[in-house]
Design a protein around this motif. Structure first.
Motif, short mmCIF file in Angstrom:
data_model
loop_
_atom_site.label_atom_id
_atom_site.label_comp_id
_atom_site.label_asym_id
_atom_site.label_seq_id
_atom_site.Cartn_x
_atom_site.Cartn_y
_atom_site.Cartn_z
N ALA A 26 0.61 -6.24 4.97
CA ALA A 26 0.69 -7.80 5.01
C ALA A 26 0.25 -8.19 3.57
O ALA A 26 -0.57 -7.53 2.93
CB ALA A 26 -0.54 -8.18 5.96
N VAL A 27 1.40 -8.83 3.28
CA VAL A 27 1.35 -9.12 1.71
C VAL A 27 1.56 -10.42 1.41
O VAL A 27 2.01 -11.46 2.47
CB VAL A 27 2.53 -8.45 1.00
CG1 VAL A 27 2.23 -6.75 1.33
CG2 VAL A 27 3.81 -8.62 1.54
N THR A 28 1.66 -11.00 0.25
CA THR A 28 2.22 -12.18 -0.30
C THR A 28 3.52 -12.26 -0.55
O THR A 28 4.04 -11.16 -1.10
CB THR A 28 1.22 -12.85 -1.27
OG1 THR A 28 1.34 -11.99 -2.37
CG2 THR A 28 -0.16 -12.97 -0.63
N VAL A 29 4.16 -13.50 -0.71
CA VAL A 29 5.35 -13.55 -1.45
C VAL A 29 5.27 -12.87 -2.93
O VAL A 29 6.46 -12.34 -3.56
CB VAL A 29 6.29 -14.95 -1.01
CG1 VAL A 29 5.58 -15.85 -2.11
CG2 VAL A 29 7.69 -14.56 -1.60
N GLU A 30 4.49 -13.27 -3.44
CA GLU A 30 4.16 -13.01 -4.96
C GLU A 30 4.06 -11.44 -5.10
O GLU A 30 4.81 -10.98 -5.99
CB GLU A 30 3.01 -13.44 -5.55
CG GLU A 30 2.67 -13.24 -7.17
CD GLU A 30 1.49 -14.05 -7.46
OE1 GLU A 30 1.42 -13.77 -8.73
OE2 GLU A 30 0.96 -14.73 -6.81
N GLU A 31 3.72 -10.67 -4.14
CA GLU A 31 3.48 -9.37 -4.31
C GLU A 31 4.88 -8.74 -4.07
O GLU A 31 5.18 -7.79 -4.64
CB GLU A 31 2.56 -8.82 -3.15
CG GLU A 31 1.14 -9.09 -3.53
CD GLU A 31 -0.21 -8.78 -2.53
OE1 GLU A 31 -1.09 -8.32 -2.90
OE2 GLU A 31 0.16 -9.13 -1.55
N VAL A 32 5.69 -9.18 -3.09
CA VAL A 32 6.55 -8.76 -2.79
C VAL A 32 7.78 -9.16 -3.90
O VAL A 32 8.51 -7.98 -4.49
CB VAL A 32 7.58 -9.62 -1.46
CG1 VAL A 32 9.08 -9.01 -1.54
CG2 VAL A 32 6.67 -9.23 -0.37
N LEU A 33 7.84 -10.09 -4.65
CA LEU A 33 8.69 -10.43 -5.89
C LEU A 33 8.28 -9.55 -6.91
O LEU A 33 9.20 -9.18 -7.57
CB LEU A 33 8.50 -11.91 -6.35
CG LEU A 33 9.06 -12.87 -5.19
CD1 LEU A 33 8.80 -14.37 -5.44
CD2 LEU A 33 10.70 -12.79 -5.03
N ILE B 173 18.81 1.68 4.61
CA ILE B 173 17.70 0.78 4.64
C ILE B 173 16.76 1.45 5.46
O ILE B 173 16.72 1.87 6.50
CB ILE B 173 18.05 -0.52 5.47
CG1 ILE B 173 19.12 -1.16 4.39
CG2 ILE B 173 16.89 -1.31 5.56
CD1 ILE B 173 18.67 -1.65 3.09
N ASN B 174 15.37 1.68 4.92
CA ASN B 174 14.14 1.96 5.63
C ASN B 174 13.15 1.22 5.53
O ASN B 174 12.00 1.39 6.12
CB ASN B 174 13.90 3.39 5.07
CG ASN B 174 13.49 3.49 3.65
OD1 ASN B 174 13.01 2.64 3.04
ND2 ASN B 174 13.36 4.68 2.81
N THR B 175 13.42 0.10 4.92
CA THR B 175 12.14 -0.72 4.60
C THR B 175 12.57 -2.41 4.99
O THR B 175 13.68 -2.70 4.58
CB THR B 175 11.59 -0.98 3.23
OG1 THR B 175 10.97 0.27 2.97
CG2 THR B 175 10.48 -1.82 3.05
N ILE C 47 0.88 -1.32 -0.05
CA ILE C 47 -0.08 0.01 0.06
C ILE C 47 0.85 1.20 -0.11
O ILE C 47 0.30 2.33 -0.37
CB ILE C 47 -1.10 -0.16 1.25
CG1 ILE C 47 -0.17 -0.22 2.62
CG2 ILE C 47 -2.26 -1.14 1.05
CD1 ILE C 47 -1.15 0.09 3.77
N HIS C 48 2.15 1.30 0.13
CA HIS C 48 2.82 2.45 0.39
C HIS C 48 4.11 2.28 -0.96
O HIS C 48 4.67 3.10 -0.89
CB HIS C 48 3.85 2.23 1.68
CG HIS C 48 2.87 2.56 2.78
ND1 HIS C 48 1.99 3.48 3.02
CD2 HIS C 48 2.88 2.15 4.15
CE1 HIS C 48 1.52 3.43 4.16
NE2 HIS C 48 1.87 2.55 4.90
N GLY C 49 3.81 1.37 -1.96
CA GLY C 49 4.25 1.76 -3.09
C GLY C 49 5.43 0.43 -3.26
O GLY C 49 5.35 -0.32 -2.41
N PRO C 50 5.91 0.43 -4.30
CA PRO C 50 6.80 -0.61 -4.61
C PRO C 50 8.16 -0.65 -3.90
O PRO C 50 8.55 0.41 -3.05
CB PRO C 50 7.33 -0.35 -6.20
CG PRO C 50 7.01 1.09 -6.39
CD PRO C 50 5.83 1.30 -5.37
N LEU C 51 9.16 -1.74 -3.86
CA LEU C 51 10.15 -1.83 -3.04
C LEU C 51 11.29 -1.63 -3.75
O LEU C 51 11.32 -1.50 -5.14
CB LEU C 51 10.33 -3.25 -2.41
CG LEU C 51 9.08 -3.67 -1.63
CD1 LEU C 51 8.97 -5.09 -0.99
CD2 LEU C 51 8.58 -2.87 -0.23
#
Length: 210
Positions: free
Chosen positions: A191-198, A131-133, A7-11
């Protein structure tokens, strides 16, 4: 608990994958076995393989002997005397083999309590790193992951909790913690899924942490 997404944007380059205590101690057959650690292992492996230089594994190191430790930790290690370093195979404190292969370039941080923040070593690594995330995986949801998450929130990190890459030996408290994060920490924990992180973390840092 449904995934919220990023929700706060891409990594990006200011992100670190912090994997909590995925050690042989907690593997099937270990003295503190977490039955569904193996269920989340593929998600953790995939994330670590994509970003090994931006991955840090913590390890929980038991007391050397029964009854050692400050305050109530001494009582804890009287109760768990058989899981002190004097009693167990030293290999049990190592990372699970499928994750140990990422070290190096991934790094390892040892700790002697639930939180990786208490002894100051994690702060030392992150201060000045940019690092901030923190993308958090591992176990257990309701013990060491909880301590890791709350310490990160207190320090102002963006916290991305990978729902299908954390595990506990107690389903009831795992579920309760996930609901707590959703209902009380929705601004501070994604709260995310690993697919969303990747999908949302495309940057590859070629230098890693200093």
């Amino acid at each position: 608990m449904a995934a919220q997404g990023l929700i706060h944007g891409p990594l990006g380059e200011t992100c670190l994958h912090l994997c909590v205590d995925m050690q042989r101690l907690f593997a099937p057959g270990g003295p503190w076995a977490v039955p569904w650690a193996q269920k989340v292992m593929p998600a953790i492996e995939e994330l670590a393989s994509r970003h090994p230089m931006q991955t840090l594994f913590t390890r929980f190191i038991p007391a050397a002997r029964p009854g050692e430790g400050p305050g109530m930790w001494a009582q804890y290690y009287r109760r768990w005397a058989d899981v002190t370093l004097a009693k167990i195979d030293a290999e049990l404190v190592e990372l699970m083999p499928s994750l140990a292969r990422f070290v190096p370039p991934a790094r390892v941080l040892d700790k002697h309590v639930y939180s990786p923040w208490t002894e100051g070593h994690l702060d030392g690594i992150l201060n000045g790193s940019g690092i901030n995330t923190l993308v958090i995986t591992g176990g257990e949801t309701d013990v060491c992951v909880l301590a890791t998450v709350l310490g990160a929130v207190d320090r102002g990190f963006r916290v991305v909790l990978v729902m299908d890459a954390i595990c506990s030996s107690a389903d009831q408290t795992h579920d309760a913690l996930m609901e707590l994060y959703r209902s009380r920490f929705s601004e501070q924990i994604e709260a995310v899924t690993v697919e969303e992180v990747l999908d949302g973390w495309q940057y590859v840092n070629l230098e890693g942490l200093s």
